[in-house]
Design a protein around this motif. Sequence first.
Motif, PDB file in Angstrom:
ATOM      1  N   VAL A  65     -10.232  -4.615  -3.289  1.00 34.37           N
ATOM      2  CA  VAL A  65      -9.246  -3.547  -3.468  1.00 34.37           C
ATOM      3  C   VAL A  65      -8.970  -3.337  -4.955  1.00 34.37           C
ATOM      4  N   VAL A  66      -8.649  -4.412  -5.646  1.00 35.15           N
ATOM      5  CA  VAL A  66      -8.219  -4.307  -7.043  1.00 35.15           C
ATOM      6  C   VAL A  66      -9.302  -3.722  -7.951  1.00 35.15           C
ATOM      7  N   PHE A  67     -10.556  -4.126  -7.715  1.00 31.85           N
ATOM      8  CA  PHE A  67     -11.618  -3.709  -8.632  1.00 31.85           C
ATOM      9  C   PHE A  67     -12.468  -2.542  -8.130  1.00 31.85           C
ATOM     10  N   LYS A  68     -12.223  -2.059  -6.914  1.00 32.61           N
ATOM     11  CA  LYS A  68     -13.049  -0.959  -6.387  1.00 32.61           C
ATOM     12  C   LYS A  68     -12.270   0.253  -5.905  1.00 32.61           C
ATOM     13  N   LYS A  69     -11.011   0.086  -5.574  1.00 32.02           N
ATOM     14  CA  LYS A  69     -10.219   1.197  -5.031  1.00 32.02           C
ATOM     15  C   LYS A  69      -9.420   1.870  -6.151  1.00 32.02           C
ATOM     16  N   PRO A  70      -8.944   3.098  -5.909  1.00 29.13           N
ATOM     17  CA  PRO A  70      -8.178   3.816  -6.936  1.00 29.13           C
ATOM     18  C   PRO A  70      -6.917   3.058  -7.368  1.00 29.13           C
ATOM     19  N   VAL A  71      -6.597   3.169  -8.659  1.00 28.94           N
ATOM     20  CA  VAL A  71      -5.377   2.550  -9.185  1.00 28.94           C
ATOM     21  C   VAL A  71      -4.157   3.399  -8.834  1.00 28.94           C
ATOM     22  N   LEU A  72      -2.979   2.762  -8.921  1.00 28.25           N
ATOM     23  CA  LEU A  72      -1.687   3.401  -8.667  1.00 28.25           C
ATOM     24  C   LEU A  72      -1.578   3.986  -7.260  1.00 28.25           C
ATOM     25  N   THR A  73      -2.277   3.361  -6.321  1.00 29.75           N
ATOM     26  CA  THR A  73      -2.220   3.726  -4.915  1.00 29.75           C
ATOM     27  C   THR A  73      -2.004   2.437  -4.129  1.00 29.75           C
ATOM     28  N   VAL A  74      -1.131   2.477  -3.137  1.00 28.10           N
ATOM     29  CA  VAL A  74      -0.909   1.287  -2.320  1.00 28.10           C
ATOM     30  C   VAL A  74      -1.984   1.221  -1.244  1.00 28.10           C
ATOM     31  N   HIS A  75      -2.726   0.117  -1.231  1.00 31.23           N
ATOM     32  CA  HIS A  75      -3.806  -0.089  -0.270  1.00 31.23           C
ATOM     33  C   HIS A  75      -3.422  -1.197   0.706  1.00 31.23           C
ATOM     34  N   GLY A  76      -3.910  -1.076   1.909  1.00 28.10           N
ATOM     35  CA  GLY A  76      -3.670  -2.120   2.902  1.00 28.10           C
ATOM     36  C   GLY A  76      -3.128  -1.535   4.172  1.00 28.10           C
ATOM     37  N   PRO A  77      -2.862  -2.412   5.106  1.00 28.25           N
ATOM     38  CA  PRO A  77      -2.857  -3.862   5.023  1.00 28.25           C
ATOM     39  C   PRO A  77      -4.263  -4.459   4.825  1.00 28.25           C
ATOM     40  N   VAL A  78      -4.336  -5.444   3.930  1.00 27.78           N
ATOM     41  CA  VAL A  78      -5.566  -6.177   3.651  1.00 27.78           C
ATOM     42  C   VAL A  78      -5.374  -7.597   4.162  1.00 27.78           C
ATOM     43  N   LYS A  79      -6.219  -8.017   5.099  1.00 25.70           N
ATOM     44  CA  LYS A  79      -6.073  -9.336   5.705  1.00 25.70           C
ATOM     45  C   LYS A  79      -6.790 -10.404   4.879  1.00 25.70           C
ATOM     46  N   THR A  80      -6.069 -11.509   4.623  1.00 23.40           N
ATOM     47  CA  THR A  80      -6.663 -12.699   4.016  1.00 23.40           C
ATOM     48  C   THR A  80      -6.169 -13.908   4.815  1.00 23.40           C
ATOM     49  N   LYS A  81      -6.583 -15.084   4.414  1.00 23.19           N
ATOM     50  CA  LYS A  81      -6.138 -16.293   5.110  1.00 23.19           C
ATOM     51  C   LYS A  81      -4.637 -16.530   4.952  1.00 23.19           C
ATOM     52  N   PHE A  82      -4.007 -15.831   4.015  1.00 23.43           N
ATOM     53  CA  PHE A  82      -2.573 -15.988   3.785  1.00 23.43           C
ATOM     54  C   PHE A  82      -1.713 -15.044   4.616  1.00 23.43           C
ATOM     55  N   GLY A  83      -2.318 -13.969   5.117  1.00 30.26           N
ATOM     56  CA  GLY A  83      -1.575 -12.968   5.879  1.00 30.26           C
ATOM     57  C   GLY A  83      -2.084 -11.578   5.543  1.00 30.26           C
ATOM     58  N   TYR A  84      -1.168 -10.624   5.519  1.00 28.17           N
ATOM     59  CA  TYR A  84      -1.513  -9.225   5.262  1.00 28.17           C
ATOM     60  C   TYR A  84      -0.857  -8.769   3.964  1.00 28.17           C
ATOM     61  N   HIS A  85      -1.652  -8.166   3.109  1.00 26.68           N
ATOM     62  CA  HIS A  85      -1.187  -7.723   1.798  1.00 26.68           C
ATOM     63  C   HIS A  85      -1.151  -6.205   1.715  1.00 26.68           C
ATOM     64  N   LEU A  86      -0.155  -5.713   1.002  1.00 24.44           N
ATOM     65  CA  LEU A  86      -0.172  -4.350   0.481  1.00 24.44           C
ATOM     66  C   LEU A  86      -0.404  -4.537  -1.007  1.00 24.44           C
ATOM     67  N   ILE A  87      -1.396  -3.860  -1.541  1.00 19.55           N
ATOM     68  CA  ILE A  87      -1.824  -4.096  -2.916  1.00 19.55           C
ATOM     69  C   ILE A  87      -1.810  -2.795  -3.703  1.00 19.55           C
ATOM     70  N   GLU A  88      -1.239  -2.860  -4.892  1.00 20.10           N
ATOM     71  CA  GLU A  88      -1.281  -1.727  -5.812  1.00 20.10           C
ATOM     72  C   GLU A  88      -1.838  -2.217  -7.145  1.00 20.10           C
ATOM     73  N   THR A  89      -2.943  -1.633  -7.570  1.00 21.17           N
ATOM     74  CA  THR A  89      -3.502  -1.955  -8.883  1.00 21.17           C
ATOM     75  C   THR A  89      -2.777  -1.090  -9.910  1.00 21.17           C
ATOM     76  N   ILE A  90      -2.191  -1.744 -10.884  1.00 21.01           N
ATOM     77  CA  ILE A  90      -1.423  -1.023 -11.913  1.00 21.01           C
ATOM     78  C   ILE A  90      -2.355  -0.446 -12.967  1.00 21.01           C
ATOM     79  N   TYR A  91      -3.311  -1.270 -13.404  1.00 16.77           N
ATOM     80  CA  TYR A  91      -4.345  -0.771 -14.315  1.00 16.77           C
ATOM     81  C   TYR A  91      -5.586  -1.627 -14.194  1.00 16.77           C
ATOM     82  N   ARG A  92      -6.690  -1.052 -14.624  1.00 17.06           N
ATOM     83  CA  ARG A  92      -7.975  -1.744 -14.628  1.00 17.06           C
ATOM     84  C   ARG A  92      -8.700  -1.298 -15.895  1.00 17.06           C
ATOM     85  N   SER A  93      -9.255  -2.238 -16.631  1.00 16.39           N
ATOM     86  CA  SER A  93      -9.967  -1.868 -17.861  1.00 16.39           C
ATOM     87  C   SER A  93     -11.314  -2.565 -17.936  1.00 16.39           C
TER      88      SER A  93
END
Length: 93
Positions: A65-93
């Motif tokens: 999500v962080v390195f392939k999806k658009p920034v400043l957009t909330v993505h998810g739910p993304v499932k990991t071994k920890f649970g479900y995440h909503l992820i927003e990338t603030i910036y990528r350089s």
Amino acid sequence: MTRACARHILVKTKEEAEAIKKQLANGKDFGLLAKKHSLDKSSAKKGGELGEFGPGKMLKAFDNVVFKKPVLTVHGPVKTKFGYHLIETIYRS
């Protein structure tokens, strides 16, 4: 090397994540919802902020999500071994 800064909200169920995502879509503040709901207490205190990191520092599903999806957009739910995440990338350089 590519770097990114992201924030997230971690919850136990997909349903919880979807309910929070609806609140975000209706204008609720990401940081306040992270403080209230996120199970990741260290980032929750900072409004979900994870700081800057490079590829491979997070779980694969998170990195995708962080390195392939658009920034400043909330993505998810993304499932990991920890649970479900909503992820927003603030910036990528």
